[in-house]
Design a protein around this motif. Structure first.
Motif, PDB file in Angstrom:
ATOM      1  N   ASN A  29       0.861  -1.195  -0.066  1.00  0.00           N
ATOM      2  CA  ASN A  29       0.125  -0.153  -0.058  1.00  0.00           C
ATOM      3  C   ASN A  29       0.349   1.291   0.060  1.00  0.00           C
ATOM      4  OD1 ASN A  29      -2.511  -1.699   0.493  1.00  0.00           O
ATOM      5  ND2 ASN A  29      -2.432  -0.537   1.763  1.00  0.00           N
ATOM      6  N   LYS A  30       1.862   1.020  -0.250  1.00  0.00           N
ATOM      7  CA  LYS A  30       3.348   2.134   0.591  1.00  0.00           C
ATOM      8  C   LYS A  30       2.982   3.227  -1.292  1.00  0.00           C
ATOM      9  CE  LYS A  30       7.180   2.316   3.195  1.00  0.00           C
ATOM     10  NZ  LYS A  30       8.280   1.825   3.586  1.00  0.00           N
ATOM     11  N   LYS A  31       2.582   2.655  -1.774  1.00  0.00           N
ATOM     12  CA  LYS A  31       2.366   3.893  -2.685  1.00  0.00           C
ATOM     13  C   LYS A  31       1.238   3.903  -3.573  1.00  0.00           C
ATOM     14  CE  LYS A  31       6.706   2.152  -4.974  1.00  0.00           C
ATOM     15  NZ  LYS A  31       7.431   1.573  -6.164  1.00  0.00           N
ATOM     16  N   ASP A  32       0.284   3.424  -2.707  1.00  0.00           N
ATOM     17  CA  ASP A  32      -1.252   3.804  -3.239  1.00  0.00           C
ATOM     18  C   ASP A  32      -1.735   5.050  -2.137  1.00  0.00           C
ATOM     19  OD1 ASP A  32      -3.590   3.866  -3.398  1.00  0.00           O
ATOM     20  OD2 ASP A  32      -4.556   1.415  -3.281  1.00  0.00           O
ATOM     21  N   LYS A  33      -1.792   6.426  -3.199  1.00  0.00           N
ATOM     22  CA  LYS A  33      -1.682   7.269  -2.327  1.00  0.00           C
ATOM     23  C   LYS A  33      -3.763   7.368  -1.560  1.00  0.00           C
ATOM     24  CE  LYS A  33       2.028  10.363  -3.573  1.00  0.00           C
ATOM     25  NZ  LYS A  33       2.287  11.766  -4.140  1.00  0.00           N
ATOM     26  N   SER A  34      -4.412   6.907  -2.403  1.00  0.00           N
ATOM     27  CA  SER A  34      -5.684   6.880  -2.200  1.00  0.00           C
ATOM     28  C   SER A  34      -6.055   5.621  -0.971  1.00  0.00           C
ATOM     29  CB  SER A  34      -6.157   6.490  -3.309  1.00  0.00           C
ATOM     30  OG  SER A  34      -6.006   4.785  -3.494  1.00  0.00           O
ATOM     31  N   LYS A  35      -5.191   5.049  -0.473  1.00  0.00           N
ATOM     32  CA  LYS A  35      -5.674   3.791   0.862  1.00  0.00           C
ATOM     33  C   LYS A  35      -4.878   4.919   1.925  1.00  0.00           C
ATOM     34  CE  LYS A  35      -6.688  -0.123  -1.730  1.00  0.00           C
ATOM     35  NZ  LYS A  35      -6.063  -1.445  -1.784  1.00  0.00           N
ATOM     36  N   GLN A  36      -3.890   5.392   1.682  1.00  0.00           N
ATOM     37  CA  GLN A  36      -3.096   6.701   2.653  1.00  0.00           C
ATOM     38  C   GLN A  36      -4.121   7.640   4.131  1.00  0.00           C
ATOM     39  OE1 GLN A  36       0.040   7.588   1.287  1.00  0.00           O
ATOM     40  NE2 GLN A  36       1.573   5.819   0.622  1.00  0.00           N
ATOM     41  N   PRO A  37      -4.054   7.240   4.935  1.00  0.00           N
ATOM     42  CA  PRO A  37      -4.674   8.597   5.792  1.00  0.00           C
ATOM     43  C   PRO A  37      -4.814   9.782   5.242  1.00  0.00           C
ATOM     44  CG  PRO A  37      -3.318   8.186   7.231  1.00  0.00           C
ATOM     45  CD  PRO A  37      -3.194   7.047   6.412  1.00  0.00           C
ATOM     46  N   MET A  38      -5.177  11.303   5.197  1.00  0.00           N
ATOM     47  CA  MET A  38      -4.898  12.337   4.208  1.00  0.00           C
ATOM     48  C   MET A  38      -4.606  13.276   5.825  1.00  0.00           C
ATOM     49  SD  MET A  38      -5.842  13.860   1.579  1.00  0.00           S
ATOM     50  CE  MET A  38      -6.982  12.740   1.150  1.00  0.00           C
ATOM     51  N   ASN A  39      -4.171  14.283   5.646  1.00  0.00           N
ATOM     52  CA  ASN A  39      -2.878  14.835   6.395  1.00  0.00           C
ATOM     53  C   ASN A  39      -3.905  16.781   6.566  1.00  0.00           C
ATOM     54  OD1 ASN A  39      -0.928  13.741   6.879  1.00  0.00           O
ATOM     55  ND2 ASN A  39      -0.223  14.181   4.507  1.00  0.00           N
ATOM     56  N   ILE A  40      -4.182  16.631   7.454  1.00  0.00           N
ATOM     57  CA  ILE A  40      -5.117  18.360   7.245  1.00  0.00           C
ATOM     58  C   ILE A  40      -4.278  19.309   8.111  1.00  0.00           C
ATOM     59  CG2 ILE A  40      -6.885  19.572   8.532  1.00  0.00           C
ATOM     60  CD1 ILE A  40      -6.660  15.100   8.920  1.00  0.00           C
ATOM     61  N   VAL A  41      -4.211  20.782   7.297  1.00  0.00           N
ATOM     62  CA  VAL A  41      -3.243  21.675   7.042  1.00  0.00           C
ATOM     63  C   VAL A  41      -4.603  23.005   7.679  1.00  0.00           C
ATOM     64  CG1 VAL A  41      -1.863  23.616   6.434  1.00  0.00           C
ATOM     65  CG2 VAL A  41      -1.594  21.310   6.106  1.00  0.00           C
ATOM     66  N   TYR A  42      -5.187  23.298   8.980  1.00  0.00           N
ATOM     67  CA  TYR A  42      -5.872  24.274   8.609  1.00  0.00           C
ATOM     68  C   TYR A  42      -5.001  25.014   9.189  1.00  0.00           C
ATOM     69  CZ  TYR A  42     -10.473  26.256  11.770  1.00  0.00           C
ATOM     70  OH  TYR A  42     -11.360  26.648  12.381  1.00  0.00           O
ATOM     71  N   ILE A  43      -5.767  26.077   8.206  1.00  0.00           N
ATOM     72  CA  ILE A  43      -5.404  27.990   8.174  1.00  0.00           C
ATOM     73  C   ILE A  43      -6.363  28.432   9.045  1.00  0.00           C
ATOM     74  CG2 ILE A  43      -4.210  29.344   7.034  1.00  0.00           C
ATOM     75  CD1 ILE A  43      -2.944  27.945   4.950  1.00  0.00           C
ATOM     76  N   MET A  44      -6.076  29.097   9.990  1.00  0.00           N
ATOM     77  CA  MET A  44      -6.917  30.114  10.876  1.00  0.00           C
ATOM     78  C   MET A  44      -6.659  31.536  10.604  1.00  0.00           C
ATOM     79  SD  MET A  44     -10.424  29.696  13.145  1.00  0.00           S
ATOM     80  CE  MET A  44      -9.477  29.450  15.145  1.00  0.00           C
TER      81      MET A  44
END
Length: 524
Positions: A29-44
């Motif tokens: 799964n290492k190269k399958d980005k669709s199965k990796q958890p999504m990062n979050i950058v929350y700019i407020m």
């Protein structure tokens, strides 16, 4: 509370509602980005009005980098807060609950109860690394974060003091630049790169007193900003609006807000803010003061010579306010561009949800005001732009609120929204799905009175077309607006003939929401 949260999460794991990240580390799964958890950058940002983002409004300025998020993702056209005040709004965002339920109802409440459940804590428990960098403004130390580097209190624009995981240190420079650099450094060198991450990047700007970066001091020098049509509002039929103390004409201080701190001490405002304004100036180092004086000294000299009064003084104050505010926005936009460029260069862009928002809206002279607090549209409404890789592009018109941010981020991480959160996940909307039973009304409650700006306590309900507000405590006033016919909220329809049925329906909806969220105000 943390023990209860742990038990709750353990039960969720047992029912397979939380994703396990162990499978994402396997070689296949290492190269399958669709199965990796999504990062979050929350700019407020703090007090960034939707009117000064060009994705929403072209009248005042261009924000090409912030607009990139909208152009590559979605623009929410009906995004609102639950309580238009910095600390309480942040507490609503962190907990997914209205103010009465999270306990942080106004900025004089003391400290935010950091022992309670927040979405960063729940993210940590499913394998996320979490960080908050920049403005915190909740008095207590952050909890639920692996790393925190926060401004002290409101924070200073120049040479601000930070608390880094409990240790105070002053950093030289401009706050917006420093916060951005710290955030990029954390993503690049400090985090555990084997884990997904959630970064809360919180700017002080453009909070009062709108001190621009030195490189932006002369920006748009010759621009004349359009005066809002209701700048000279007389507040007929709106008693609470007539009693506020956030008027550009009456309450905006020449030295504290507008930087007219002349060297000869000839301008005295006698408002108690003069000393604070001079203290901010004295915080600058010699090099910063030289650049500051080069810009402001000619303005001070011309202002003193002009001896403005009445309407001329009012409109001069508006223009000075707008110039400084827009210059501060320019710095934010530039720094948002730095973050987006870093994410692209580092290969994180396609595995990161990017959010841009503000803790509430702000008045750019509408009704003659600056600041926020009221349930009127300019302060109740907030910008919300989201770029979700693989998600929808375009506008989302459904009504969302800042209590929804936590549930949405948890949903993205595979965590079911806890039953005691008031907010709901708008992730299906981000993915372009139809949600036929989406909410049709929003609840709002503001508590901070008596306090700065003298905005009376009030609560209310907003539907797609109408708004009903009740001001209470030392006053008993109802206001009703037809937002389709009266978008500037100038004509209070409450009590007028022909509105009886509508008023009854809105009061019923208001009570329904108060019961749903268990707000004890209904018993008063």
């Amino acid at each position: 509370m943390e023990k209860l949260t742990s038990v709750f999460l353990n039960s969720l794991v047992g029912t397979a509602t939380i994703l396990s990240f162990s499978s994402f580390d396997s070689p296949k799964n290492k190269k399958d980005k669709s199965k990796q958890p999504m990062n979050i950058v929350y700019i407020m940002c703090d007090d960034h009005s939707y009117q000064t983002i060009s994705a929403y409004d072209q009248r005042f300025t261009q924000t090409p980098n912030i607009d990139r998020i909208a152009n590559e993702g979605v623009r929410f056209t009906n995004s609102f807060v639950a309580n238009s005040l910095s600390g309480p709004s942040r507490a609503c965002m962190l907990t997914g609950k209205h103010s009465h339920a999270n306990g942080y109802m106004d900025n004089s409440n003391g400290a935010f109860d950091g022992s309670q459940q927040t979405y960063p804590k729940l993210l940590q428990q499913v394998g996320y690394e979490t960080a908050v960098i920049g403005k915190w403004h909740l008095v207590s130390s952050p909890t639920g974060f692996n790393y925190w580097d926060i401004l002290v209190g409101q924070g200073e624009y120049y040479n601000p003091t930070f608390i880094t995981n409990g240790v105070k240190q002053q950093r030289e420079g401009y706050a917006t630049n420093i916060v951005t650099d710290l955030a990029i450094d954390w993503m690049d060198t400090k985090r555990d790169k084997s884990k997904p991450f959630c970064l809360l990047l919180h700017h002080k700007a453009p909070h009062r007193t709108w001190m621009p970066d030195l490189c932006d001091l002369d920006l748009n020098e010759d621009v004349v900003y359009p005066l809002p049509a209701n700048f000279y509002d007389k507040y007929e039929g709106r008693i609470p609006a007539s009693k506020q103390e956030m008027s550009i004409i009456k309450d905006m201080d020449l030295i504290y807000d507008l930087k007219m701190a002349d060297k000869e001490d000839e301008i005295h405002t006698k408002t108690g803010l003069e000393q604070a304004g001079r203290s901010m100036y004295n915080r600058l180092n010699p090099e910063q003061k030289a650049a500051w004086d080069k810009h402001y000294d000619p303005i001070i000299k011309k202002f003193k010579e002009s001896k403005l009064t009445g309407k001329a003084l009012a409109e001069w104050k508006y223009q000075q306010y707008m110039h400084d505010y827009i210059r501060v926005i320019h710095s934010i936009d530039r720094n948002v561009g730095k973050v987006l460029d870093y994410l692209a260069k580092s290969g994180l862009l396609d595995q990161t949800m990017i959010v841009y928002t503000s803790d509430q809206g702000f008045y750019m002279g509408e009704h003659g005001w600056f600041d926020k607090r009221f349930m009127y549209e300019e302060s109740f409404r907030t910008p919300l732009l989201v770029r979700l890789p693989g998600g929808k592009q375009g506008d989302i018109d459904q009504m969302v609120q800042n209590i929804d941010y936590g549930p949405t981020i948890l949903d993205l991480a595979g965590v079911k929204t806890p039953s005691d959160m008031h907010g709901v996940s708008f992730l299906p909307l981000l993915r372009g799905k139809k949600v036929p039973d989406w909410r049709k009304s929003l609840y709002y409650h503001f508590y901070e009175y008596p306090a700065e700006h003298a905005v009376r306590r009030h609560y209310g309900v907003r539907t797609e077309r109408y708004k009903l507000i009740h001001f209470y405590n030392d006053i008993d006033c109802w206001e009703l607006y037809d937002l389709q016919e009266d978008p500037m909220e100038m004509h209070n329809l409450y009590g007028q003939s022909g509105t009886e049925k509508l008023t009854k329906e809105l009061k019923k909806e208001l009570l329904k929401l108060q019961v749903q969220y268990n707000d004890p105000i209904r018993n008063r």
